[in-house]
Each structure stands twice: as C-alpha cells, then as structure tokens.
Design a protein around this motif. Structure first.
Motif, PDB file in Angstrom:
ATOM      1  N   ALA A 157      55.223 -12.871   3.217  1.00  0.00           N
ATOM      2  CA  ALA A 157      54.674 -11.633   2.658  1.00  0.00           C
ATOM      3  C   ALA A 157      53.573 -11.090   3.560  1.00  0.00           C
ATOM      4  N   THR A 158      53.404  -9.777   3.554  1.00  0.00           N
ATOM      5  CA  THR A 158      52.330  -9.125   4.307  1.00  0.00           C
ATOM      6  C   THR A 158      51.586  -8.158   3.395  1.00  0.00           C
ATOM      7  N   VAL A 159      50.375  -7.834   3.818  1.00  0.00           N
ATOM      8  CA  VAL A 159      49.606  -6.781   3.145  1.00  0.00           C
ATOM      9  C   VAL A 159      49.076  -5.833   4.212  1.00  0.00           C
ATOM     10  N   SER A 160      48.792  -4.618   3.818  1.00  0.00           N
ATOM     11  CA  SER A 160      48.266  -3.604   4.727  1.00  0.00           C
ATOM     12  C   SER A 160      46.756  -3.518   4.593  1.00  0.00           C
ATOM     13  N   ALA A 161      46.149  -2.763   5.500  1.00  0.00           N
ATOM     14  CA  ALA A 161      44.710  -2.516   5.396  1.00  0.00           C
ATOM     15  C   ALA A 161      44.379  -1.839   4.067  1.00  0.00           C
ATOM     16  N   LYS A 235      48.052 -15.919  -4.384  1.00  0.00           N
ATOM     17  CA  LYS A 235      47.072 -14.841  -4.551  1.00  0.00           C
ATOM     18  C   LYS A 235      46.062 -14.838  -3.406  1.00  0.00           C
ATOM     19  N   ALA A 236      46.474 -15.366  -2.267  1.00  0.00           N
ATOM     20  CA  ALA A 236      45.585 -15.426  -1.105  1.00  0.00           C
ATOM     21  C   ALA A 236      46.124 -14.561   0.030  1.00  0.00           C
ATOM     22  N   ILE A 237      45.200 -14.046   0.836  1.00  0.00           N
ATOM     23  CA  ILE A 237      45.523 -13.245   2.015  1.00  0.00           C
ATOM     24  C   ILE A 237      44.902 -13.936   3.223  1.00  0.00           C
ATOM     25  N   ASN A 249      46.763 -20.978   9.587  1.00  0.00           N
ATOM     26  CA  ASN A 249      46.431 -21.308   8.198  1.00  0.00           C
ATOM     27  C   ASN A 249      47.654 -21.215   7.293  1.00  0.00           C
ATOM     28  N   LEU A 250      48.528 -20.248   7.555  1.00  0.00           N
ATOM     29  CA  LEU A 250      49.746 -20.116   6.759  1.00  0.00           C
ATOM     30  C   LEU A 250      50.665 -21.315   6.969  1.00  0.00           C
ATOM     31  N   GLY A 260      53.294 -19.106  -0.193  1.00  0.00           N
ATOM     32  CA  GLY A 260      53.154 -17.843  -0.904  1.00  0.00           C
ATOM     33  C   GLY A 260      52.026 -16.947  -0.467  1.00  0.00           C
ATOM     34  N   ALA A 261      51.109 -17.430   0.376  1.00  0.00           N
ATOM     35  CA  ALA A 261      50.013 -16.578   0.834  1.00  0.00           C
ATOM     36  C   ALA A 261      50.555 -15.480   1.748  1.00  0.00           C
ATOM     37  N   ALA A 262      49.885 -14.350   1.767  1.00  0.00           N
ATOM     38  CA  ALA A 262      50.306 -13.209   2.579  1.00  0.00           C
ATOM     39  C   ALA A 262      49.482 -13.125   3.857  1.00  0.00           C
ATOM     40  N   LEU A 263      50.049 -12.509   4.861  1.00  0.00           N
ATOM     41  CA  LEU A 263      49.357 -12.239   6.119  1.00  0.00           C
ATOM     42  C   LEU A 263      48.893 -10.784   6.152  1.00  0.00           C
TER      43      LEU A 263
END
Length: 283
Positions: A157-161, A235-237, A249-250, A260-263
């Motif tokens: 999973a990824t997240v944006s700014a 629930k971690a980024i 870390n991932l 399950g953590a996102a980058l």
C-alpha cells in the motif's frame, strides 16, 4: 519461494539456476557512480546491476510540474519493462543485495511486491556475508534473455502527501521515519533543504533492524522493537528521506509478522518541497 530474506549459502546453490535473477543494488546518496563502480570491480556471479537513481526511481518532476521527491516511484509500466530486461518472469525468484545492510536492496523487494511479484528476497547480510564465506565474485556483466513478467495486483500500500497532510488532523495512522535520529530532530541535514520531521512522526532508524553482524534481527526481536511505535501495522505509514530506506522498515515488519503498513514514496524530500507543509524539530 523466498519472500523476505535469503542467506548466502542458499543463494550460492542457485547461481546457475535459470529461474533465479540476482540484482546488485549498491548505491551512495552522495556519489551516484559508487554503485556501478563497485559492481565493475566485483559482484556476485550472475548478478545484474540495478541503478537506484534510474532503474528503481522515476522522474523527480511529476506531470503537474511538482517535485515528487529525490527517488519517486517509477511508472509501473516502465518498471515492468526494466524487470523484463533483467530476465524476470512471473515464476522468477529475485534476490537483491547491497553493501549497506539492505538499505537499497529493500527498495527492490518493495518494488517487486508493488507490481504483484511475491518471489523476491533480500540477501541477509548483503555482500559482506557473501564475501565472508569466500563465495564467487566476478567482474564481467551478465546478459539475460528478456523476461515476460506481467503486472499483477499490488501486494503493498502507498499514501500520498495529501493523505499524510490529512492524517495530521485525523491522527488515524502513525507515521514512522526511518532516518537517523539527528536528521529526524533537524540537527543535521546534508541532503534535503530543510531538517526536521513530519509533525507527530515517530523515529525508527532503519539500521536498528540489524544485529551487530549486519543481518536482520529475528522476528521476535523486531516485533518487540516495533511494539512501542503503534498498535497496528495496518495503521502505520513508513517514510524516510526519499522513500528508499523506509522500505527497510517495511521489510523488517514483514519479517516480524506485522504486514500492512503503507509507504509514503515521496517522503521527507517531497514533504519539504512545499513550504505550506508543517515541519517539526526536536525529539
């Protein structure tokens, strides 16, 4: 199938296996030619060189004209073409290594999973572990028949700014910064224009995932190390300077059985490119 780590002895048994591809990911953030120079001097037999700046990253400026960070993700189609050029197929076991404790090899591990390829592992202990056993090194470059790997559903999973900005208010996720403590605190910033960290982010230096011999700690040790940082990895980024060492870390979380953590791919270098985004300093 090896999906997290592989030891040097096991890898040595597969040097002539046509279904295995080895990638040398050595790099130096301050010297872009260090990796390729080291590869030319000597590398694991059969390995191909993966350039962090070009093969494993995309354009720094996005289609909207905005800076995306020092090592933004490559386009998925471009990455698939690169992987095919290395001879990777859907059933290929990929092994990545570097000489930096997995700092850059973890990026390959994450990128393969990003395009849905689970059979990828990092050489535990890297080139040091390989050389300590007197295993074969060569200087000539390997040429492989092009592969036919296809893009599959992402395993990560990824997240944006924008997602991280929204999280400043919601606090729904815990941001974990993989940079050294002095950079996190804003006391020493030699790469990006501004020091400090994303407000609310916690610090987990990627090298803390390693034992004194340069190999990863075991699952129980890693699980205990991460326990104070968040209640749920889902629930971690994970972020760092430019989205590279956050992958370490991932990988450690995967070894610990905490998936399950996102980058956040743009990480600190993208974050501070917009002065409207807040910056925190100190512990």
């Amino acid at each position: 199938m090896h999906t997290t780590l592989i030891d040097a002895t096991t890898l040595s048994r597969h040097l002539d296996d046509p279904d295995w591809v080895i990638l040398d990911c050595r790099h130096d953030l301050m010297n872009p030619n260090a990796g390729s120079d080291g590869f030319a001097i000597g590398h694991i037999a059969g390995a191909q060189f993966a350039n962090v700046d070009t093969d494993l990253s995309g354009a720094k400026i996005g289609p909207d004209g905005k800076f995306q960070g020092r090592h933004p993700l490559p386009g998925r189609a471009a990455l698939i073409d690169t992987l095919r050029g290395w001879g990777i197929n859907d059933d290929t076991q990929v092994v990545a290594y570097d000489a930096h404790g997995g700092m850059f090899a973890a990026r390959v591990w994450w990128l393969l999973r990003w395009v849905g390829h689970p059979a990828v592992a990092v050489l535990d202990g890297g080139l040091v572990a390989w050389q300590s056993q007197g295993l074969p090194m060569v200087t000539h470059a390997e040429r492989r028949t092009p592969g036919a790997i296809a893009e599959h559903a992402s395993l990560v999973a990824t997240v944006s700014a924008e997602d991280v900005v929204a999280n400043l208010q919601s606090q729904a996720r815990t941001v974990v910064d993989a940079r050294a403590a002095d950079r996190y605190r804003g006391e020493n910033e030699t790469i990006d224009p501004v020091g400090g960290h994303i407000p609310g982010a916690k610090n987990r230096f990627f090298k803390d995932n390693l034992s004194v011999d340069g190999r990863f700690k075991n699952a129980e040790e890693l699980k205990a190390d991460f326990a104070p940082l968040f209640d749920s990895a889902a629930k971690a980024i994970m972020q760092c300077g430019s989205g590279v060492t956050a992958c370490h870390n991932l990988l450690a979380l995967e070894i610990a059985g905490l998936p399950g953590a996102a980058l956040y791919p743009g990480s600190w270098s993208e974050w501070v490119a917009d002065p409207a985004r807040p910056v925190a300093t100190g512990a």
